[in-house]
Design an enzyme around this catalytic site. Structure first.
Site, PDB file in Angstrom:
ATOM      1  N   CYS A 327      56.775  98.457  41.152  1.00 14.98           N
ATOM      2  CA  CYS A 327      56.846  97.874  39.810  1.00 14.98           C
ATOM      3  C   CYS A 327      58.286  97.500  39.445  1.00 14.98           C
ATOM      4  O   CYS A 327      58.862  96.610  40.052  1.00 14.98           O
ATOM      5  CB  CYS A 327      56.219  98.828  38.802  1.00 14.98           C
ATOM      6  SG  CYS A 327      55.744  98.020  37.252  1.00 14.98           S
ATOM      7  N   HIS A 426      50.858 100.574  41.069  1.00 12.66           N
ATOM      8  CA  HIS A 426      50.971 102.008  40.839  1.00 12.66           C
ATOM      9  C   HIS A 426      49.788 102.712  41.493  1.00 12.66           C
ATOM     10  O   HIS A 426      48.697 102.151  41.618  1.00 12.66           O
ATOM     11  CB  HIS A 426      50.985 102.322  39.345  1.00 12.66           C
ATOM     12  CG  HIS A 426      52.239 101.918  38.651  1.00 12.66           C
ATOM     13  ND1 HIS A 426      53.447 102.520  38.905  1.00 12.66           N
ATOM     14  CD2 HIS A 426      52.468 100.962  37.712  1.00 12.66           C
ATOM     15  CE1 HIS A 426      54.377 101.963  38.145  1.00 12.66           C
ATOM     16  NE2 HIS A 426      53.810 101.024  37.423  1.00 12.66           N
TER      17      HIS A 426
END
Length: 492
Positions: A327, A426
């Site tokens: 991310c 994630h």
């Protein structure tokens, strides 16, 4: 009916208590939902419909045997720095606010929270409510929508949780009860003393003294238990212990100032040494370096640059050390970040670490929140061994890939040798396939034996861990006293 779990302070075990209660009810066949009106955490989760909630409420929902949803955590605050937080309302980005401005919306947000609670209660019948921080923050009583004002609106029985491990449990409990408003104090139906180390029976005189001092029954003394469940927030990092001190394989996770979703790495922690290295700490000697997610890519990138982390990453790259960005960490590994004033106050361009040929642009107040399933398609010794993996995306900004392969089908980027790659996914390393692919490579490079990961013990849906938690809780708590606050509809 329902119950509120309040705490004498932050990190006393409220979230685990709620999860344990939810699982205990589930094991009895009694429907229940968790609820936390306002949570402040950078560890979040994306529901099936793309709503973002605190990861603790997702854990509690899975413990209850139900899918997480936005009503379980209607208000999520994600700190960005300088007293600014992003407000996520009913699962969607609402606005970035200074804390003083946030308090002006207390009445409106409380109404939203109460409505969410009532929706849950109408569907499930039973709701276990979690407070936030300490219940007796007297300076916040007029705007405390997670504890006092919520309790005043719901008028439910309260269980107060205290942490004996940190010491001063008598002052914690007695002081909290003494400071509660007069209309709230009578709602406290019981006390749970949490995180006891040693034989709980030795605390019997302490139980008697607490009950004498407060006039409130102690429902249980719960021993400390190291049951692997995802961590709620950054306070949990300090609790992390090296579970595999004998393993030579070492992974460095850069502890960004605004680190988010470090639950991504908790399955790895069970099998190798994972160190959360602060900016300025050395990254030499590690077998792998991971840049995790962050709530503010631009400011955390600046913090890393001030400590020379970019040079350490380049040296690690020369040594052939795998470097992985998740991310915000993926964004930092790129060549450039273009911010139109979304991440920081002033529009500007920032040089990334330049290890991946990607450019990220923050051009609008839009957030991607979605569950995903992808096949690893990148090159090299690690990615091809992952197979299909599940995860979720929570990010602002869009990343354009240059002349590089995708790391995963439709997403991410990888260098040709596959030793530097980034992804928005994630939960990647909560997949045993992904964890095995990485750890097998690192073990081979070290020349040591590797025992494959076979269990998802820290995964959000790990039934065995929830059952262990419930059994541990039920063994030490007066469940008969608690069960009278819930509706058993099995005979209806």
């Amino acid at each position: 009916m329902s119950l509120i779990v309040l705490g004498t302070a932050s990190h006393v075990g409220k979230s685990m208590t709620v999860a344990a209660l939810c699982r205990a009810l589930y094991r009895r066949g009694i429907p229940v939902a968790p609820f936390k009106s306002q949570n402040m955490s950078l560890n979040s989760y994306v529901t099936v419909d793309g709503s973002e909630i605190g990861i603790a409420q997702a854990v509690q929902a899975f413990a209850a045997g139900i899918e997480p949803e936005a009503d379980m955590n209607p208000i999520l605050l994600k700190p960005k720095g300088d007293s600014v937080s992003q407000v996520v309302l009913l699962g969607r980005p609402y606005k970035d606010v200074q804390i003083r401005d946030y308090y002006r919306e207390t009445d409106t947000l409380l109404a939203e929270a109460v409505s969410a609670f009532e929706r849950l209660r109408s569907r499930f019948g039973n709701v276990v409510v979690e407070g936030a921080g300490g219940a007796a923050e007297v300076n916040l009583y007029d705007r405390d929508i997670a504890n006092i004002r919520l309790a005043r609106s719901l008028r439910l029985p309260i269980v107060l949780v205290a942490d004996i491990e940190r010491g001063g449990v008598f002052a914690q409990v007695y002081g909290t009860l003494a400071l509660l408003p007069e209309d709230i104090r009578p709602l406290v139906a019981g006390i749970i003393v949490n995180k006891f180390r040693g034989d709980p029976g030795l605390f019997a005189p302490g139980v008697a003294k607490l009950e004498e001092l407060t006039g409130v029954p102690v429902l249980g003394v719960v021993p400390f238990a190291d049951i692997p469940l995802p961590s709620e927030d950054s306070l949990s990092i300090a609790d992390k212990r090296d579970r595999k001190t004998g393993t030579p394989v070492r992974i460095a996770v850069v502890r960004l100032p605004r680190i988010s979703n470090f639950t991504d790495f908790e399955l790895l922690e069970e099998h190798v040494a994972v160190d959360y290295v602060p900016p300025g700490g050395t990254l030499s000697g590690y077998d792998c370096i991971i840049l995790p997610g962050t709530k503010n890519t631009v400011e955390d990138l600046a913090a890393l640059n001030r400590h020379g982390v970019g040079e350490e990453l380049r040296l690690a790259r020369e040594r052939g050390v795998p470097i992985i960005g998740i991310c915000g960490g993926y964004q930092m590994l790129g060549r450039r970040i273009v911010d139109a004033g979304i991440e920081s106050e002033n529009p500007a361009e920032y040089a990334g670490f330049g290890l991946l040929d990607v450019v990220t642009a923050f051009t609008g107040y839009r957030k991607t929140t979605v569950q995903v399933r992808r096949r690893a398609t990148g090159p090299g010794p690690i990615l091809p061994a992952m197979g299909e993996v599940d995860g979720y995306e929570i990010h602002m900004g869009e990343t354009e890939r240059g002349d590089l392969s995708e790391a995963f089908a439709g997403e991410g980027a990888s260098t040709p040798d596959g030793l530097v790659f980034g992804t928005y996914m994630h939960g990647l390393f909560q997949n045993p396939g992904a964890a095995n692919a990485l750890l097998a490579y690192l073990a081979k490079r070290r020349g040591v034996a590797f025992e494959p990961v076979t269990a998802e013990s820290t995964a959000l849906g790990a039934a065995a861990s929830y059952d262990d938690l419930a059994r541990h809780f039920e063994e030490h708590v007066d469940m008969d006293a608690i069960m009278k606050y819930f509706i058993d509809r099995r005979s209806e």
